[in-house]
Each structure stands twice: as C-alpha cells, then as structure tokens.
Design an enzyme around this catalytic site. Structure first.
Site, PDB file in Angstrom:
ATOM      1  N   HIS A 122       0.811  -1.216   0.000  1.00 59.27           N
ATOM      2  CA  HIS A 122       0.000   0.000   0.000  1.00 59.27           C
ATOM      3  C   HIS A 122       0.843   1.265   0.000  1.00 59.27           C
ATOM      4  O   HIS A 122       1.888   1.340   0.635  1.00 59.27           O
ATOM      5  CB  HIS A 122      -0.946   0.000   1.204  1.00 59.27           C
ATOM      6  CG  HIS A 122      -0.230  -0.125   2.523  1.00 59.27           C
ATOM      7  ND1 HIS A 122       0.298   0.952   3.189  1.00 59.27           N
ATOM      8  CD2 HIS A 122       0.049  -1.211   3.286  1.00 59.27           C
ATOM      9  CE1 HIS A 122       0.856   0.554   4.316  1.00 59.27           C
ATOM     10  NE2 HIS A 122       0.730  -0.757   4.396  1.00 59.27           N
ATOM     11  N   ASP A 123       0.386   2.257  -0.766  1.00 63.51           N
ATOM     12  CA  ASP A 123       0.973   3.595  -0.824  1.00 63.51           C
ATOM     13  C   ASP A 123       2.363   3.609  -1.435  1.00 63.51           C
ATOM     14  O   ASP A 123       3.064   4.634  -1.370  1.00 63.51           O
ATOM     15  CB  ASP A 123       1.023   4.241   0.574  1.00 63.51           C
ATOM     16  CG  ASP A 123      -0.334   4.293   1.234  1.00 63.51           C
ATOM     17  OD1 ASP A 123      -1.213   4.996   0.704  1.00 63.51           O
ATOM     18  OD2 ASP A 123      -0.537   3.612   2.266  1.00 63.51           O
ATOM     19  N   GLY A 140       4.731  -1.400   2.527  1.00 60.64           N
ATOM     20  CA  GLY A 140       4.025  -0.159   2.275  1.00 60.64           C
ATOM     21  C   GLY A 140       4.953   1.040   2.246  1.00 60.64           C
ATOM     22  O   GLY A 140       6.036   1.036   2.833  1.00 60.64           O
TER      23      GLY A 140
END
Length: 270
Positions: A122-123, A140
């Site tokens: 994520h991100d 992430g």
C-alpha cells in the site's frame, strides 16, 4: 471496437472498459474499476476497488490487482490504485491500494514487469521501466524509481527508497535507501559498486558511467562521512545530471543509505 468478455467472467456493471479490452474466462472485474484500451485481463485474474489501469496492460492468471491494503490501520476508507500503460503483471502478483495514512494512492508508471508472486504494498510509488523478479516484495510506503530492478525473493522495508537504475540482488533485505545506479546485495545489504552492465544496456555513455563511478567511490569507499563526501561531490562533480541526481537522492534520505561492506557501516546522516 468494444471489449470482449468471456461468458464466464464476472464484470460489475459500473466498471469502465475501454476499446479492445479482453477479459478471460472466470476473471473478475469489480465495481468502479477503469481499464484502458487494449488491456488484457487473463482467465482467473481479479481487479477490484478504485483501480485505474491505463492502456495495453496485461494481467496474467491469478494476479490480484487493487485489493484492500494489508495494513491493520485500514478501516475501509476510500483509497486508490493508479497504473499506467504497457505493464505486465504475471501470475499470482499482488498490487494493493493505498491507505489514508499514506496518502491514499498506490501508483505504478509505465512499461514495468512484475514477475510471478511479486507484491507491491500500500501507498508505494513505482516509476517506469522497472523489473520485479519472481517473489520481489515491497512493503508499504516504498518508492522505486525509474529503471530499477528488484531481484528474486528480495524485500524492501517500509518507507525505504530504491534509486533510479539501481539493481537489488536476489534474496536481499533492504532496510535503508538503495543508491541510484548501484548494485545492492545481501541479507545485511552492501553497495557492491555501480550497475555498469545495466547502465550500458540502457544506453548510458561511457563518460557518464565513469562520472557515476567516481561519485559512488567517494560516497561508499572513502573515509569521508556523508557530509564531507557530499561537499566533495558538490565541489568537483556538480553539474553532471546523474551525479546531481545521486546527491539529491542522498540529501532527501530519511533512513540513510546503504554503503559498501568494506566500510563496516551501512549508512549515515551526518
């Protein structure tokens, strides 16, 4: 021309499929997904969430694109995955959307190859023309710059960066920033010098490679600390675009950068 969807595929009515999109048998396309022209979603692949794929991507069987982030802080808030053009996501690769804490968006550029069982957390922000070899994994909030290679079964710790044209060797554990233009290898990683072969394949001129090599030696193999090394590079090598990029990468580092094993120190912020 319209999309060609196999009879057994499940495509949500709100999904937006461009011209020439092919959706294979038993593939699943979820609500709100946008897929650009000439993209192929292979049999048994799944694309979910607020996910945008550009043109001419290929999603191979059992790839999972746009699923919820694997983060205990995630509570179902809106988040996105934005993917550019001409990427390949091979079998069992997984690409997660962003989180509110990390800005809400995972981004991937153009012309990347994600081999079997690779993962983008994520991100994370991935540039263009990168290669993720089988089992390469990003936690992430990782940034991978253009033309980098993540070796087989290597892992990059959260909030780390991998610089442009970097080569991460197989089975490496990256816990600090990996320098642009360099080969970084190991469970206790070390900078092994400049990625000369990779730079030559990308068309870098010999004189540019020599300038990068001189700058990297100052940073990783001299007895200077980071501040002293950067001062020397500013004085003697500034103005060369690649050296300037190397200097900027180090000055913007929050975690420090991986040095040569010979120094006995992997990073410094002094």
């Amino acid at each position: 021309m319209t999309a060609r969807i196999h009879d057994t595929a499940i495509v949500d009515r709100s999904a937006d499929l461009g011209d020439g999109v092919v959706v294979g048998a038993y593939a699943v396309i979820g609500s709100g997904v946008q897929i650009g022209d000439d993209t192929e979603i292979s049999p048994h692949a799944t694309v979910l969430g607020d996910t945008v794929l550009g043109r001419a991507n290929r999603v191979f069987p059992y790839a999972a694109i746009g699923f919820d982030p694997q983060d205990l802080k995630y509570e179902g808030e809106s988040s996105r995955l934005v993917i550019g053009d001409r990427n390949q996501f091979r079998e069992f690769s997984t690409i997660n959307r962003g989180t509110a804490f990390g800005g809400g968006i995972t981004r991937i550029g153009d012309d990347n190859l994600f081999m079997t069982q690779t993962h983008v957390g994520h991100d994370s922000q991935v540039g263009s023309r990168t290669v993720f070899t089988n089992g390469g994994t990003l936690a992430g909030h990782v940034e991978v710059e253009d033309d980098a290679t993540i070796g087989a079964f290597s892992a990059v710790h959260q909030f780390c960066r991998v610089g442009r044209h970097a080569y991460i060797g197989g089975y490496s554990v990256i816990t600090m920033d990996a320098l642009p233009f360099c080969i970084t290898v190991g469970i206790k990683p070390a900078c092994m010098g400049v990625n000369r072969i990779g730079l030559e394949r990308k068309g870098k001129a010999p004189e540019d490679i020599r300038s990068i090599e001189r700058a990297v030696r100052v940073l990783t193999r001299s007895r200077r600390n980071t501040t002293q090394a950067l001062e020397e590079l500013d004085a003697e090598h500034a103005g060369h675009a690649d050296v300037d990029a190397l200097i900027a990468f180090i000055r913007s580092s929050d975690r420090g950068f991986i040095r040569s094993a010979r120094r006995g120190s992997r990073g410094a912020r002094s």
